[in-house]
Structures are given as structure tokens and as C-alpha cells.
Design an enzyme around this catalytic site. Structure first.
Site, PDB file in Angstrom:
ATOM      1  N   ARG A 169     -91.827  79.267 -91.352  1.00  0.00           N
ATOM      2  CA  ARG A 169     -91.212  79.191 -92.318  1.00  0.00           C
ATOM      3  C   ARG A 169     -92.313  78.533 -93.860  1.00  0.00           C
ATOM      4  O   ARG A 169     -91.476  77.723 -94.679  1.00  0.00           O
ATOM      5  CB  ARG A 169     -90.611  77.842 -91.999  1.00  0.00           C
ATOM      6  N   SER A 243     -81.093  76.252 -89.631  1.00  0.00           N
ATOM      7  CA  SER A 243     -81.941  75.019 -89.434  1.00  0.00           C
ATOM      8  C   SER A 243     -81.836  73.602 -89.998  1.00  0.00           C
ATOM      9  O   SER A 243     -82.440  73.569 -91.297  1.00  0.00           O
ATOM     10  CB  SER A 243     -83.063  75.250 -89.011  1.00  0.00           C
ATOM     11  N   GLU A 339     -86.081  71.895 -92.742  1.00  0.00           N
ATOM     12  CA  GLU A 339     -86.637  72.231 -93.183  1.00  0.00           C
ATOM     13  C   GLU A 339     -86.091  72.774 -94.047  1.00  0.00           C
ATOM     14  O   GLU A 339     -87.160  73.634 -95.015  1.00  0.00           O
ATOM     15  CB  GLU A 339     -86.409  73.041 -91.827  1.00  0.00           C
TER      16      GLU A 339
END
Ligand code: EPU
Length: 343
Positions: A169, A243, A339
Site C-alpha cells: 500500500r 480498509s 490506511e
């Protein structure tokens, strides 16, 4: 080109949180960017106002109040085969294309590489920024190069996959090159070979349940869509940003200690010394699945997703985030990291 003042952010955020952009403009081409570059460098009103690049708004949390930025909503379209060989096809996609429409299109062309990334919200231009990933696949494995517009110089050039420094990510666009470039297009290499089956228990059981022995690309996409729809709320119905926390990677000793109390927990070995502990598992086992924190809550079907129940503000979200981080830290000694980006 229409530069607007004080534009409401909520409709550009899948979490439906945020105040107003001071300035806002829709960008449909690289030519538009050049025009804006000239305006920003000549009109004193825009002096010292940072440019902010908006894609699908599906992985970002906007602050309340007026954000003193010049927001550019990238709607650069395009889908072009740039080369084709026996085993692969290279496709250049405009940054403003909707990601899942590109997945659908390439799957119907019989090209493999994106199928596991089906139904991820957002735009193609955002795909390299956080190196989107799901069910064992990451977009970095398909990216050849990323075309960018350098904000300071107005130059357009390509950044190679290697120079994007992709991680979990993560990429240079979130780190050292943050705010430096506007992504205008991405070139992907997709395979004509038989697709690799995602190594993921939920997908395997989907095929068994549906009596599918050798799934086609389209069937893999259908499986992913079905699994995502059962676990992830549709942002058009329940505002969310997917998320909310990263899956923490911890020292093996930390994971072992948790396992003593939860012997059935399923963690994932990363290397000899580290283990990935799913954030969703931590949140659920801290008793927070479905739990409300004022106007937001942790989704009742997936503890990793924070949902906006009824007109929450950014402050509500931050308060809930900090409370969740604290509860999980107190219980398991692991500090969760948010995130999505925050502006
Ligand atoms: N889990 C729980 N309780 C929950 C949620 C999950 O115990 O409420 C456990 C599951 O049982 C499983 C583990 O956590 O053992 C992992 O869950 P899952 O495989 O569903 O994936 P995830 O870690 O929750 C990640 C990505 C998702 C991606 C899925 C599928 C991150 C932060 N999230 O989620 O990405 O779709 O894997 O590959 O890496 C996103 O980034 O927005 C996103 C949705």
C-alpha cells in the site's frame, strides 16, 4: 475550464466527510493541466495555494472546514493498446478512468492481471499511488510505467515501475514524491496466458461451492466480486473508505504471545522474524466489530472497515480512530496504523 470556489467536499469523498475545497477544477486532458499551470503561475489569487489531486476520493479522509487547496479532479480518459506480443499486451490508461471499468474491459478481452483487483473503488490514476492490492495480487506486478505531469516544471514524463518504489500500500507518490506530480496515465502489461488462481481460501471455497473446476478469467472476477460484496460495504450505500487500518507486521514473539490466548487465530508468516496479524482480527477480538463510536461504527460484517452512519465529521472519524487504536493497543500491545490518507 471552470475554476470554482468553495466546493463541497462530501460529494467527492466516499466516506462523505469533509468541508470545502477553496478552489476546484475538473481536468480532462494534459492540455487542461498546462492551462491551469499558466493560471496558477500568473494569477496572484493562487499564489502559495497548494495543488491537491483528487481521484475517486475512495481512500482519503478530508478535514472539516475550508481546505486551502486548489483541488484538481482528474478526469483524463483513455484506453489504448500500445504494444502487443505473443504473450502479453501493454495498455495505456488515462488516469481518470474508473478502475473497475478497466478491470471489466480487460477481463472481457481475455487479458489477465487485474481480475483479483475487481471492484476496488477509485480511478486508474490512483492505482499506483497506494499500490492497490487484494487476494494476493498487487497492481505493481502489472505496471510498466506511470506518466506524470511535474507540477513545478510543467513537464510530462514517465516514471518506471522500479522508480515508483512500490511497497505494501505504498509508493513514492505517497512518500518522497508526494505533491510533486500529477499522474496523467498508467501503462500496464497484461498477460494472454491462463490466469493464475488466487491463492485465497474464500476464493477456493467459492469455486468448490459453485462446481467450477478450472475457472475462466470472468469466473475469477465474478468470485472476487461476490466475496467483496459479502465483506465490504458498497460506498454508494454505506459511506466508507475500505480498509481503515493497515495489517500490522510485528515481531514473531508478539504474535506468539497472542496465540497463547487465541490458539485458533490465523496469522501469516512474513519472514523468519516477522508475522502479519490481520487488523480486522485484532479489532474484532478487541470486541469492536459492529461497535458504534458516535456517528461512525466498525462495519458489522468486517471489523476492518469504518463506516459513516449518519453525517459524521472528520473530527468524529479521528476520535473513533484514536479510540480504536488505544483499545487495540491496550489489549494486544499492537499499534494500528491508519490506511487511507488524510488531508
Ligand atoms: N478478520 C477477522 N475479522 C474481521 C475481518 C477480518 O477476523 O472482521 C480476519 C479474517 O478472518 C482473515 C483476516 O482477518 O483471517 C484477513 O481478512 P481478509 O482476508 O478479508 O483481508 P483483510 O486483511 O481484512 C486485505 C486488504 C483489503 C483486501 C483484502 C483481500 C489491507 C489493509 N486490506 O483485507 O483491501 O480487499 O485483504 O485481499 O491490506 C482496502 O485496502 O481498502 C481493502 C479493502
Amino acid at each position: 475550464m471552470n475554476i470554482q470556489d468553495y466546493v463541497d467536499i462530501k460529494s467527492y469523498s466516499t466516506l462523505k466527510v469533509g468541508g470545502q475545497f477553496r478552489y476546484f477544477c475538473i481536468v480532462s486532458s494534459v492540455y487542461d493541466l498546462t492551462s491551469i499551470w499558466t493560471i496558477v503561475h500568473t494569477d496572484v489569487r493562487y499564489k502559495d495555494i497548494p495543488i491537491f489531486i483528487l481521484g475517486g476520493g475512495s481512500n482519503i479522509i478530508f478535514s472539516d472546514g475550508v481546505l486551502d487547496v486548489f483541488a484538481l479532479k482528474i478526469e483524463i480518459k483513455g484506453f489504448e493498446i500500445v504494444s502487443e506480443e505473443q504473450n502479453y499486451v501493454d495498455i495505456k490508461v488515462g488516469a481518470g478512468e474508473i478502475w473497475d471499468e478497466i478491470v471489466s474491459r480487460t477481463v472481457s478481452m481475455g487479458l489477465s492481471g487485474f481480475e483479483s483487483l475487481s471492484l476496488i473503488p477509485g480511478t486508474a490514476g490512483a492505482s499506483p499511488v497506494q499500490n492497490i492490492g487484494a487476494y494476493g495480487a498487487e497492481v505493481k506486478d502489472t505496471i510498466l510505467e506511470v506518466e506524470v505531469y511535474e507540477i513545478e516544471t510543467g513537464k510530462v514524463f514517465n516514471i518506471s515501475n522500479k522508480d515508483c518504489k512500490f511497497g505494501y500500500r505504498d509508493s513514492i507518490f505517497k512518500g518522497e514524491a508526494r505533491g510533486k506530480y500529477i499522474i496523467t496515465g498508467v501503462t500496464y502489461r497484461l498477460s494472454k496466458s491462463i490466469p493464475r488462481l488466487p491463492d485465497y481460501p474464500g476464493i477456493k471455497s467459492y469455486f468448490i461451492d459453485n462446481n467450477i473446476n478450472i475457472p475462466t478469467l470472468a469466473q475469477i472476477r465474478e468470485a472476487i466480486i461476490s466475496i467483496r460484496q459479502s465483506k465490504l460495504p458498497n460506498p454508494n450505500e454505506i459511506p466508507n473508505v475500505g480498509s481503515f487500518f493497515k495489517n500490522p507486521i510485528v515481531e514473531k514473539v508478539v504474535a506468539h504471545k497472542i496465540k497463547e490466548d487465541y490458539p485458533d487465530a490465523k496469522f501469516f508468516s512474513v519472514d523468519d522474524t516477522h508475522t502479519k496479524v490481520p487488523a480486522g482480527w485484532l479489532i474484532e477480538n478487541a470486541g469492536l466489530k459492529g461497535k458504534s463510536f458516535g456517528k461512525v461504527s466498525m462495519y458489522d460484517k468486517n471489523a476492518l472497515v469504518l463506516v459513516n452512519k449518519e453525517g459524521a465529521t472528520c473530527e468524529d472519524v479521528i476520535r473513533a480512530r484514536d479510540e480504536i487504536i488505544k483499545i487495540v493497543k491496550d489489549k494486544f500491545g499492537i499499534e494500528l496504523v491508519q490506511e487511507p490518507e488524510i488531508l
